[in-house]
Design a protein around this motif. Sequence first.
Motif, PDB file in Angstrom:
ATOM      1  N   ALA A 116     -82.458  10.325 -67.532  1.00 35.59           N
ATOM      2  CA  ALA A 116     -82.620   9.671 -66.234  1.00 35.59           C
ATOM      3  C   ALA A 116     -81.644   8.507 -66.136  1.00 35.59           C
ATOM      4  O   ALA A 116     -81.258   7.930 -67.160  1.00 35.59           O
ATOM      5  N   LEU A 117     -81.279   8.163 -64.899  1.00 34.23           N
ATOM      6  CA  LEU A 117     -80.339   7.068 -64.649  1.00 34.23           C
ATOM      7  C   LEU A 117     -80.887   6.165 -63.549  1.00 34.23           C
ATOM      8  O   LEU A 117     -81.102   6.612 -62.412  1.00 34.23           O
ATOM      9  N   LEU A 118     -81.095   4.895 -63.878  1.00 31.84           N
ATOM     10  CA  LEU A 118     -81.441   3.875 -62.893  1.00 31.84           C
ATOM     11  C   LEU A 118     -80.288   2.880 -62.875  1.00 31.84           C
ATOM     12  O   LEU A 118     -80.055   2.164 -63.864  1.00 31.84           O
ATOM     13  N   LEU A 119     -79.545   2.841 -61.783  1.00 31.44           N
ATOM     14  CA  LEU A 119     -78.287   2.103 -61.712  1.00 31.44           C
ATOM     15  C   LEU A 119     -78.435   0.944 -60.736  1.00 31.44           C
ATOM     16  O   LEU A 119     -78.701   1.146 -59.544  1.00 31.44           O
ATOM     17  N   VAL A 120     -78.260  -0.264 -61.233  1.00 31.56           N
ATOM     18  CA  VAL A 120     -78.572  -1.483 -60.487  1.00 31.56           C
ATOM     19  C   VAL A 120     -77.280  -2.208 -60.123  1.00 31.56           C
ATOM     20  O   VAL A 120     -76.517  -2.607 -61.003  1.00 31.56           O
ATOM     21  N   GLY A 121     -77.023  -2.388 -58.826  1.00 33.55           N
ATOM     22  CA  GLY A 121     -75.806  -3.080 -58.411  1.00 33.55           C
ATOM     23  C   GLY A 121     -74.560  -2.371 -58.881  1.00 33.55           C
ATOM     24  O   GLY A 121     -73.545  -3.003 -59.179  1.00 33.55           O
ATOM     25  N   VAL A 127     -80.115  -1.935 -55.182  1.00 36.65           N
ATOM     26  CA  VAL A 127     -79.211  -3.007 -54.769  1.00 36.65           C
ATOM     27  C   VAL A 127     -80.018  -4.144 -54.161  1.00 36.65           C
ATOM     28  O   VAL A 127     -81.089  -3.927 -53.582  1.00 36.65           O
ATOM     29  N   GLY A 128     -79.507  -5.346 -54.305  1.00 32.24           N
ATOM     30  CA  GLY A 128     -80.124  -6.497 -53.672  1.00 32.24           C
ATOM     31  C   GLY A 128     -79.735  -6.594 -52.211  1.00 32.24           C
ATOM     32  O   GLY A 128     -78.689  -6.099 -51.787  1.00 32.24           O
ATOM     33  N   GLU A 129     -80.584  -7.246 -51.455  1.00 27.95           N
ATOM     34  CA  GLU A 129     -80.311  -7.461 -50.027  1.00 27.95           C
ATOM     35  C   GLU A 129     -78.973  -8.169 -49.811  1.00 27.95           C
ATOM     36  O   GLU A 129     -78.253  -7.896 -48.841  1.00 27.95           O
ATOM     37  N   HIS A 143     -76.766  -9.734 -56.703  1.00 28.14           N
ATOM     38  CA  HIS A 143     -76.291  -8.638 -57.539  1.00 28.14           C
ATOM     39  C   HIS A 143     -77.215  -8.352 -58.729  1.00 28.14           C
ATOM     40  O   HIS A 143     -77.453  -7.191 -59.064  1.00 28.14           O
ATOM     41  N   LEU A 144     -77.746  -9.390 -59.354  1.00 27.54           N
ATOM     42  CA  LEU A 144     -78.536  -9.230 -60.574  1.00 27.54           C
ATOM     43  C   LEU A 144     -80.027  -9.192 -60.234  1.00 27.54           C
ATOM     44  O   LEU A 144     -80.776 -10.138 -60.464  1.00 27.54           O
ATOM     45  N   VAL A 145     -80.438  -8.066 -59.695  1.00 27.13           N
ATOM     46  CA  VAL A 145     -81.792  -7.906 -59.169  1.00 27.13           C
ATOM     47  C   VAL A 145     -82.844  -8.134 -60.245  1.00 27.13           C
ATOM     48  O   VAL A 145     -83.881  -8.752 -60.001  1.00 27.13           O
ATOM     49  N   ASN A 146     -82.601  -7.639 -61.448  1.00 23.13           N
ATOM     50  CA  ASN A 146     -83.633  -7.735 -62.486  1.00 23.13           C
ATOM     51  C   ASN A 146     -83.926  -9.169 -62.897  1.00 23.13           C
ATOM     52  O   ASN A 146     -85.019  -9.472 -63.376  1.00 23.13           O
ATOM     53  N   ILE A 147     -82.959 -10.067 -62.694  1.00 25.27           N
ATOM     54  CA  ILE A 147     -83.148 -11.486 -63.018  1.00 25.27           C
ATOM     55  C   ILE A 147     -83.703 -12.233 -61.817  1.00 25.27           C
ATOM     56  O   ILE A 147     -84.633 -13.042 -61.942  1.00 25.27           O
TER      57      ILE A 147
END
Length: 215
Positions: A80-85, A169-171, A194-198
């Motif tokens: 699986a791939l979860l790709l953030v920003g 992606v972040g708003e 950009h750094l949604v997880n933080i």
Amino acid sequence: MNVLLLHAFPLDERMWAPQRDALLDHTVIAPRLYGRGRTMDEWAGSLADEVDEDVAVVGASMGGYAALALARRAPARVRALLLVGSRPDADSAERRAGRADTIDLIRREGADGLWRAMLPKLFADEGNADASLMHRDVHDLVGAVEAIRDRADSTQLARDFDGPLQFVVGEHEAFVQPGELAEFDIREVAGSGHLVNIERPHEFNSILREFLARV
């Protein structure tokens, strides 16, 4: 489940601290990406040699590019791939020119200059930033930008990937817009850069748990 966390530029693996509690039921692997070679493909080869389990891969920004390269290198092991920003396409001529500017900035002003320049693009609220998470080796930072710049186009790989794949992606994302990812499953997180997880860990962790439940 084995969850491989691949960090963003110019941070390192410590950026995933807000996800640790959300992943207590999983085996977490969070390597450092710098120094693994000159290209994303070499990085993927290094990761494949280091991680011999099947994995769900969570990649943030640069880590997303490495995740796609790993899916190309070891497709049977990437579940699986979860790709953030992140984005699946290669750099355009305009983005490649921007990479050249970034390399020049790093060489002139070092890690501190890079952090100052990137800060408004990484966070919607700079009060959420933590400069201590930054990787500071100038040689490594330049090499990472070069690997990002020269990465292969992974759009067709993403289209053909047969496991769960989702973009986040972040708003206030500065590097990729939701419309550019319209053909894929995409989640947008309000109030984040950009750094949604933080910046929005609670919201991101909910997305992460939902995603892993599908694997």
